[in-house]
Motif scaffolding. Structure first.
Motif, short mmCIF file in Angstrom:
data_model
loop_
_atom_site.label_atom_id
_atom_site.label_comp_id
_atom_site.label_asym_id
_atom_site.label_seq_id
_atom_site.Cartn_x
_atom_site.Cartn_y
_atom_site.Cartn_z
N GLN A 187 31.16 73.98 19.10
CA GLN A 187 32.25 73.37 19.39
C GLN A 187 32.27 71.91 18.68
O GLN A 187 33.51 71.63 18.16
N VAL A 188 31.19 71.15 18.72
CA VAL A 188 31.30 69.92 18.15
C VAL A 188 30.04 69.87 17.08
O VAL A 188 28.86 69.48 17.39
N PRO A 189 30.14 70.47 16.00
CA PRO A 189 28.77 70.69 15.09
C PRO A 189 27.98 69.45 15.07
O PRO A 189 26.71 69.71 14.56
N ASP A 190 28.68 68.18 14.93
CA ASP A 190 27.57 67.21 14.50
C ASP A 190 27.23 66.45 15.71
O ASP A 190 26.78 65.14 15.71
N ARG A 191 27.27 66.99 16.77
CA ARG A 191 26.56 66.53 17.95
C ARG A 191 24.92 66.74 18.10
O ARG A 191 24.40 67.70 17.81
N GLY A 192 24.34 66.00 18.74
CA GLY A 192 23.05 66.11 18.99
C GLY A 192 22.13 64.95 19.32
O GLY A 192 22.66 63.80 19.08
N PHE A 193 20.83 65.04 19.83
CA PHE A 193 20.00 64.25 20.02
C PHE A 193 18.58 64.25 19.50
O PHE A 193 17.93 65.43 19.62
N VAL A 194 18.19 63.39 18.88
CA VAL A 194 16.97 63.39 18.05
C VAL A 194 15.90 62.37 18.72
O VAL A 194 16.16 61.25 18.56
N ARG A 195 14.72 62.99 19.06
CA ARG A 195 13.57 62.09 19.76
C ARG A 195 12.54 62.02 18.63
O ARG A 195 11.91 62.94 18.19
N LEU A 196 12.18 60.73 18.28
CA LEU A 196 11.30 60.44 17.18
C LEU A 196 10.15 59.58 17.77
O LEU A 196 10.37 58.76 18.82
N ALA A 216 19.73 55.46 9.96
CA ALA A 216 21.01 54.79 9.68
C ALA A 216 21.84 55.72 8.39
O ALA A 216 23.03 55.81 8.52
N GLU A 217 21.10 56.15 7.77
CA GLU A 217 21.56 57.00 6.46
C GLU A 217 22.04 58.26 7.03
O GLU A 217 23.40 58.54 6.89
N PHE A 218 21.23 58.85 8.03
CA PHE A 218 21.63 60.06 8.62
C PHE A 218 22.94 59.94 9.43
O PHE A 218 23.96 60.86 9.23
N ARG A 219 23.05 58.90 10.05
CA ARG A 219 24.26 58.82 10.89
C ARG A 219 25.61 58.45 10.43
O ARG A 219 26.75 58.57 10.68
N LYS A 220 25.46 58.06 8.89
CA LYS A 220 26.55 57.76 8.18
C LYS A 220 27.32 59.12 7.97
O LYS A 220 28.61 59.38 7.84
N PHE A 261 26.44 61.80 9.86
CA PHE A 261 26.50 62.60 11.05
C PHE A 261 26.38 61.67 12.29
O PHE A 261 25.75 61.53 13.16
N PRO A 262 27.88 60.91 12.56
CA PRO A 262 28.01 59.76 13.55
C PRO A 262 27.84 60.50 14.93
O PRO A 262 27.47 59.57 15.72
N GLY A 263 28.02 61.66 15.11
CA GLY A 263 27.99 62.13 16.72
C GLY A 263 26.43 62.40 16.90
O GLY A 263 26.17 62.68 18.02
N VAL A 264 25.47 62.33 16.25
CA VAL A 264 23.99 62.25 16.49
C VAL A 264 23.29 61.17 16.91
O VAL A 264 23.64 60.03 16.32
N THR A 265 22.74 61.04 17.89
CA THR A 265 22.08 59.69 18.60
C THR A 265 20.45 60.25 18.56
O THR A 265 20.23 61.00 18.21
N LEU A 280 13.49 74.12 16.13
CA LEU A 280 14.21 72.90 16.31
C LEU A 280 15.59 73.04 16.48
O LEU A 280 16.25 73.73 15.82
N PRO A 281 16.14 72.15 17.22
CA PRO A 281 17.48 72.24 17.32
C PRO A 281 18.10 71.85 15.98
O PRO A 281 17.69 71.34 15.38
N VAL A 282 19.64 71.94 15.99
CA VAL A 282 20.25 72.07 14.57
C VAL A 282 20.24 70.37 13.89
O VAL A 282 19.74 70.16 12.87
N ALA A 283 20.58 69.58 14.99
CA ALA A 283 20.23 67.84 14.55
C ALA A 283 19.07 67.64 14.28
O ALA A 283 18.83 66.94 13.23
N VAL A 284 18.21 68.07 14.99
CA VAL A 284 16.40 67.71 14.46
C VAL A 284 16.18 68.36 13.31
O VAL A 284 15.57 67.52 12.38
N ARG A 285 16.49 69.72 13.04
CA ARG A 285 16.08 70.24 11.67
C ARG A 285 16.91 69.44 10.51
O ARG A 285 16.13 69.45 9.56
N ALA A 286 18.08 69.10 10.84
CA ALA A 286 18.72 68.59 9.62
C ALA A 286 18.06 67.18 9.30
O ALA A 286 17.99 66.75 8.37
N PHE A 287 17.57 66.39 10.36
CA PHE A 287 17.20 65.05 10.07
C PHE A 287 15.85 65.08 9.45
O PHE A 287 15.67 64.49 8.73
N LEU A 288 14.92 66.11 9.98
CA LEU A 288 13.59 66.50 9.36
C LEU A 288 13.90 66.85 8.04
O LEU A 288 13.28 66.45 6.98
N ASP A 289 14.66 67.76 7.51
CA ASP A 289 14.94 67.93 6.19
C ASP A 289 15.22 66.71 5.12
O ASP A 289 14.70 66.92 4.02
#
Length: 306
Positions: free
Chosen positions: A86-95, A111-115, A117-121, A279-288
């Motif tokens: 429903q909201v593709p750019d939502r997610g939470f990444v723990r580093l 900072a680069e990733f949130r430009k 996907f601003p909905g990911v925290t 990995l969740p979608v947002a985590v996988r995208a950040f890792l990539d």
């Protein structure tokens, strides 16, 4: 989506007692005991060693806890991915990371990733490499970075990054004009170092010891940011493994000069995730994105500990 018995079991593993698990879960101790007993009957083994000061997982309990953590994380991933439809750019990444990489790389990467996907925290935890690996193993962090540490079982190495050490030398010092420096040459000037609890300090001390030398830093600290600020103010030589390009590099008031020492060229960092976890979608995208941003020459072969 999550088994009650496994959830209660994991809380007892984490808390070390049924009473503490009862308090944390706000569930009656008797209910937790029944669920543990149910699991033990189904599996035909005791999952805990009952000791006077608490409960410790048995060998079977350790195996089940590893499975249960993955099960819980997969359930969280499925829930997150369903919501992401429903909201593709939502997610939470723990580093989780050691401080140098957190300051030099991860802050800008977030900072680069949130430009895009601003909905990911994000949450970024900073500590030593042993603690980081443990958080990944326990499923308490999604992506971890460690320095010069062989990760434990249950942890997957997504990338090996080889980073020879550089000495950061004030520009006005004669050493700053050299193409490389030895450990012996740095001893002629004030040196600031991480304290003895830091992995980088272990590497530096080993390099000096291999030559029969002992270093006496004018300042040491467990805070890399403080070390760098002090070095800037006091014109001290310090060391870094964060330089991405080989050779001498201009760093403002300092020149990063490669250290000509076999021990100091062996430093590596590992980028880690939990083994066998999707990995969740947002985590996988950040890792990539993080892996793609690494300098090609830094990359080693992907490895995995069984």
């Amino acid at each position: 989506m999550q088994s009650t018995s496994l959830r209660y079991f994991l809380e007892v593993v984490k808390s070390g007692s049924i009473a503490d698990a009862s308090y944390r879960l706000n569930v009656a101790s008797s209910a937790i005991s029944r669920q543990i007993a149910k699991l033990e009957r189904e599996l035909g083994v005791e999952l805990f060693e009952r000791r006077p000061r608490g409960m410790v997982p048995s060998a079977a309990g350790e195996v089940l806890s590893a499975h249960a953590r993955r099960t819980m994380l997969d359930a969280e991933r499925v829930t997150a991915e369903i919501k992401a439809l429903q909201v593709p750019d939502r997610g939470f990444v723990r580093l989780a990371s050691y401080e140098g990489f957190a300051v030099d790389i991860l802050s800008e990467a977030i900072a680069e990733f949130r430009k895009r996907f601003p909905g990911v925290t994000f949450h970024l935890w900073v500590g030593n490499s042993v603690e980081v690996a443990q958080l990944i193993q326990d499923g308490e962090a999604d992506i971890g970075t460690t320095f010069n540490l062989a990760p434990p079982r249950g942890v997957k190495i997504e990338q090996v990054v080889r980073r020879p050490m550089h000495a950061l030398i004030p520009k006005h010092l004669p050493l700053a004009s050299l193409e490389s420096v030895t450990m012996t040459q740095t001893l002629n000037y004030p040196v600031a170092l991480p304290d003895k609890g830091r992995t980088q300090r272990h590497l530096i001390d080993a390099a000096f010891a291999m030559q029969g030398l002992v270093v006496e830093p004018v300042m040491s600290t467990n805070c890399i940011s403080a070390l760098r600020r002090f070095s800037d103010a006091a014109d001290c030589i310090h060391f870094t493994s964060a330089i991405r390009t080989p050779g001498r590099t201009d760093m403002g008031d300092f020149i990063a000069v490669p250290v000509d020492d076999e021990v100091m060229t062996d430093s590596v960092l590992h980028i880690l995730t939990m083994e066998d976890r999707t990995l969740p979608v947002a985590v996988r995208a950040f890792l990539d994105m993080l892996l793609d941003n690494l300098h090609p020459s830094e990359r080693g072969e992907t490895d995995k500990f069984a």
